[in-house]
Design a protein around this motif. Structure first.
Motif, mmCIF file in Angstrom:
data_model
loop_
_atom_site.group_PDB
_atom_site.id
_atom_site.type_symbol
_atom_site.label_atom_id
_atom_site.label_comp_id
_atom_site.label_asym_id
_atom_site.label_seq_id
_atom_site.Cartn_x
_atom_site.Cartn_y
_atom_site.Cartn_z
ATOM 1 N N HIS A 1 -2.119 -3.707 -12.713
ATOM 2 C CA HIS A 1 -1.008 -2.963 -13.301
ATOM 3 C C HIS A 1 -0.009 -3.953 -13.890
ATOM 4 C CE1 HIS A 1 -2.091 0.975 -11.517
ATOM 5 N NE2 HIS A 1 -2.617 0.217 -10.575
ATOM 6 N N ARG A 2 0.324 -3.766 -15.158
ATOM 7 C CA ARG A 2 1.320 -4.627 -15.792
ATOM 8 C C ARG A 2 2.715 -4.111 -15.449
ATOM 9 N NH1 ARG A 2 4.835 -5.615 -20.002
ATOM 10 N NH2 ARG A 2 4.867 -3.399 -20.512
ATOM 11 N N LEU A 3 3.502 -4.971 -14.802
ATOM 12 C CA LEU A 3 4.885 -4.619 -14.487
ATOM 13 C C LEU A 3 5.877 -5.354 -15.369
ATOM 14 C CD1 LEU A 3 4.939 -4.573 -10.560
ATOM 15 C CD2 LEU A 3 4.180 -2.804 -12.152
ATOM 16 N N GLY A 4 5.460 -6.498 -15.948
ATOM 17 C CA GLY A 4 6.407 -7.310 -16.698
ATOM 18 C C GLY A 4 7.405 -7.952 -15.753
ATOM 19 N N LYS B 1 6.922 1.967 -12.110
ATOM 20 C CA LYS B 1 5.495 1.742 -12.343
ATOM 21 C C LYS B 1 4.722 1.630 -11.031
ATOM 22 C CE LYS B 1 5.718 -0.461 -16.891
ATOM 23 N NZ LYS B 1 5.407 -1.681 -17.688
ATOM 24 N N VAL B 2 5.375 1.101 -10.010
ATOM 25 C CA VAL B 2 4.725 0.923 -8.713
ATOM 26 C C VAL B 2 4.755 2.215 -7.894
ATOM 27 C CG1 VAL B 2 4.947 -0.277 -6.495
ATOM 28 C CG2 VAL B 2 5.151 -1.559 -8.615
ATOM 29 N N GLN B 3 5.722 3.062 -8.166
ATOM 30 C CA GLN B 3 5.959 4.245 -7.337
ATOM 31 C C GLN B 3 4.712 5.118 -7.118
ATOM 32 O OE1 GLN B 3 6.314 7.744 -7.497
ATOM 33 N NE2 GLN B 3 7.229 7.757 -5.445
ATOM 34 N N PRO B 4 3.868 5.350 -8.133
ATOM 35 C CA PRO B 4 2.704 6.226 -7.899
ATOM 36 C C PRO B 4 1.601 5.587 -7.058
ATOM 37 C CG PRO B 4 3.299 6.123 -10.236
ATOM 38 C CD PRO B 4 4.013 5.012 -9.551
ATOM 39 N N LEU B 5 1.656 4.280 -6.833
ATOM 40 C CA LEU B 5 0.589 3.587 -6.113
ATOM 41 C C LEU B 5 0.743 3.769 -4.607
ATOM 42 C CD1 LEU B 5 0.546 0.212 -8.112
ATOM 43 C CD2 LEU B 5 -0.640 2.363 -8.627
ATOM 44 N N SER B 6 -0.375 3.869 -3.934
ATOM 45 C CA SER B 6 -0.368 4.030 -2.483
ATOM 46 C C SER B 6 -0.714 2.695 -1.822
ATOM 47 C CB SER B 6 -1.383 5.102 -2.079
ATOM 48 O OG SER B 6 -1.441 5.223 -0.672
ATOM 49 N N PHE B 7 0.236 2.121 -1.080
ATOM 50 C CA PHE B 7 -0.022 0.874 -0.356
ATOM 51 C C PHE B 7 0.945 0.755 0.819
ATOM 52 C CE2 PHE B 7 2.940 0.004 -3.782
ATOM 53 C CZ PHE B 7 3.911 -0.815 -3.226
ATOM 54 N N ASN B 8 0.424 0.222 1.898
ATOM 55 C CA ASN B 8 1.216 0.048 3.112
ATOM 56 C C ASN B 8 1.586 -1.405 3.344
ATOM 57 O OD1 ASN B 8 2.347 1.066 5.665
ATOM 58 N ND2 ASN B 8 0.709 -0.114 6.648
ATOM 59 N N ARG B 9 0.839 -2.328 2.697
ATOM 60 C CA ARG B 9 1.041 -3.760 2.919
ATOM 61 C C ARG B 9 1.136 -4.468 1.575
ATOM 62 N NH1 ARG B 9 -3.201 -4.845 6.637
ATOM 63 N NH2 ARG B 9 -1.835 -3.713 8.064
ATOM 64 N N GLY C 1 3.689 -10.127 -19.455
ATOM 65 C CA GLY C 1 2.402 -9.607 -19.000
ATOM 66 C C GLY C 1 2.235 -9.645 -17.493
ATOM 67 N N GLY C 2 3.317 -9.856 -16.762
ATOM 68 C CA GLY C 2 3.254 -9.976 -15.307
ATOM 69 C C GLY C 2 2.543 -8.795 -14.668
ATOM 70 N N ALA C 3 1.548 -9.087 -13.828
ATOM 71 C CA ALA C 3 0.705 -8.032 -13.272
ATOM 72 C C ALA C 3 0.612 -8.123 -11.755
ATOM 73 C CB ALA C 3 -0.699 -8.111 -13.878
ATOM 74 N N VAL C 4 0.259 -6.998 -11.149
ATOM 75 C CA VAL C 4 -0.041 -6.935 -9.721
ATOM 76 C C VAL C 4 -1.437 -6.341 -9.570
ATOM 77 C CG1 VAL C 4 2.371 -6.732 -9.024
ATOM 78 C CG2 VAL C 4 1.036 -4.652 -9.474
ATOM 79 N N LEU C 5 -2.053 -6.607 -8.419
ATOM 80 C CA LEU C 5 -3.375 -6.059 -8.126
ATOM 81 C C LEU C 5 -3.252 -5.040 -7.002
ATOM 82 C CD1 LEU C 5 -6.500 -6.078 -8.452
ATOM 83 C CD2 LEU C 5 -6.544 -7.907 -6.728
ATOM 84 N N HIS C 6 -3.637 -3.808 -7.290
ATOM 85 C CA HIS C 6 -3.632 -2.752 -6.276
ATOM 86 C C HIS C 6 -5.036 -2.620 -5.709
ATOM 87 C CE1 HIS C 6 -3.349 1.753 -5.130
ATOM 88 N NE2 HIS C 6 -2.818 1.016 -4.167
ATOM 89 N N TRP C 7 -5.144 -2.840 -4.406
ATOM 90 C CA TRP C 7 -6.414 -2.712 -3.690
ATOM 91 C C TRP C 7 -6.337 -1.431 -2.881
ATOM 92 C CZ3 TRP C 7 -7.711 -6.124 1.133
ATOM 93 C CH2 TRP C 7 -9.019 -5.859 1.569
ATOM 94 N N ARG C 8 -6.817 -0.372 -3.454
ATOM 95 C CA ARG C 8 -6.636 0.959 -2.874
ATOM 96 C C ARG C 8 -7.282 1.100 -1.502
ATOM 97 N NH1 ARG C 8 -8.816 3.754 -6.756
ATOM 98 N NH2 ARG C 8 -10.801 4.171 -5.722
ATOM 99 N N ASN C 9 -8.417 0.421 -1.286
ATOM 100 C CA ASN C 9 -9.153 0.579 -0.035
ATOM 101 C C ASN C 9 -8.749 -0.426 1.037
ATOM 102 O OD1 ASN C 9 -10.639 2.585 -1.378
ATOM 103 N ND2 ASN C 9 -12.102 1.076 -2.153
ATOM 104 N N GLY C 10 -7.840 -1.329 0.712
ATOM 105 C CA GLY C 10 -7.435 -2.347 1.673
ATOM 106 C C GLY C 10 -6.514 -1.805 2.742
ATOM 107 N N GLU D 1 -1.137 -0.895 -19.807
ATOM 108 C CA GLU D 1 -0.400 -0.895 -18.544
ATOM 109 C C GLU D 1 -1.294 -0.959 -17.314
ATOM 110 O OE1 GLU D 1 3.008 -1.091 -18.762
ATOM 111 O OE2 GLU D 1 2.404 -1.294 -20.860
ATOM 112 N N GLU D 2 -2.584 -0.700 -17.473
ATOM 113 C CA GLU D 2 -3.472 -0.668 -16.311
ATOM 114 C C GLU D 2 -4.893 -1.024 -16.722
ATOM 115 O OE1 GLU D 2 -5.126 2.580 -12.971
ATOM 116 O OE2 GLU D 2 -3.504 3.109 -14.353
ATOM 117 N N LYS D 3 -5.589 -1.722 -15.826
ATOM 118 C CA LYS D 3 -7.002 -2.010 -16.046
ATOM 119 C C LYS D 3 -7.756 -1.827 -14.738
ATOM 120 C CE LYS D 3 -10.442 -5.320 -17.643
ATOM 121 N NZ LYS D 3 -11.070 -4.305 -18.536
#
Length: 274
Positions: A169-172, A231-239, A177-186, A158-160
């Motif tokens: 993060h794999r969201l399907g 799956k996205v809920q725990p991620l921190s992102f503003n944009r 295998g649909g994935a998104v990229l979380h850029w924590r420092n962006g 689910e995560e790499k």
């Protein structure tokens, strides 16, 4: 021997003596075969035509978008996250000319390539060879690789973590295998989500949506969208940036959650009465 590119989806195929008979990606219900019939080109033909150019835009500190004009295939945008000694190309495009290569090398090149789903595999093998960069594709989508490469490193689960605050993060949903990229420092440290069209920014950019097939308007079930939002809920992102240069500029985390709620109500017949 040539590497043929499907003109509808922009995906390149393994070198062959003649044009492939079909494009499995376009024949599948999440894409489509051009009503005028299957057709092919090559990257050499695209370059020699002199018609195409990549527009590279600095979206924010450490993030560049790369879009080809006029569009080739689906017309998606790739993004380069550049900084802190580690550069990653998110999703891929078909056209790669000397000017684009020189600009990317001026930023330090590409250390890794990661893909959201098969519609954007394009010429990923050639990009990886030019920049000597591994390609990260979720193993659940490996059947859609039309040009195998030693650079492809399938990932599972689910995560790499890719390091430097970058995580897949794999969201399907759109693809298994649909994935998104979380850029924590962006986003000035508030976080950025690069979503391809696993999560799609809509016309009202305060909202997003979800779909199994975008061109054929086949929706996802409510249960799947609920799982994606969780799956996205725990991620921190503003944009949030999608694959077509659309952006949820602020409060993107809230936008995803409330959009999932609206979607679920709509497909369950609870949002409207028409």
């Amino acid at each position: 021997m040539k590497k043929y590119i499907c003109t509808t989806c922009g995906v390149q195929y393994t070198e062959s003596a003649c044009e492939p008979e079909r494009c499995p990606i376009c024949e599948e219900e999440r894409q489509y075969v051009n009503p005028g019939g299957q057709s092919w080109t090559t990257h050499e033909e695209l370059v020699e035509s002199g018609n195409y150019k990549n527009i590279i835009t600095k979206e924010e500190e450490g993030l560049y978008s790369i879009t080809t004009t006029p569009k080739i295939g689906i017309g998606q945008t790739a993004y380069l996250v550049a900084g802190d000694g580690f550069n990653i190309l998110w999703d891929c495009i078909t056209f790669l000319d000397d000017e684009t290569i020189a600009f990317i090398r001026s930023l330090g090149g590409i250390d890794a390539i990661a893909l959201s789903h098969p519609h954007y595999y394009s010429r990923q093998a050639d990009w990886s060879e030019v920049f000597d960069a591994p390609i990260y594709i979720h193993r659940d989508d490996s059947e859609w690789i039309m040009e195998p490469s030693e650079y492809i490193q399938p990932w599972e689960g689910e995560e790499k973590s890719l390091g430097n605050g970058l995580n897949l993060h794999r969201l399907g949903g759109h693809f298994k295998g649909g994935a998104v990229l979380h850029w924590r420092n962006g986003g000035d440290g508030k976080g950025v989500l690069l979503s391809g069209d696993i999560i799609q920014v809509v016309a009202d950019t305060r909202w997003v949506s979800f779909m199994y097939s975008y061109p054929n308007l086949i929706p996802l079930p409510a249960s799947k969208v609920e799982k994606m939002a969780l799956k996205v809920q725990p991620l921190s992102f503003n944009r949030l940036y999608n694959a077509f240069h659309k952006v949820v500029k602020e409060n993107a985390h809230h936008a995803v959650q409330r959009s999932a709620e609206r979607y679920i109500k709509a497909v369950n017949g609870e949002l409207f009465n028409t």
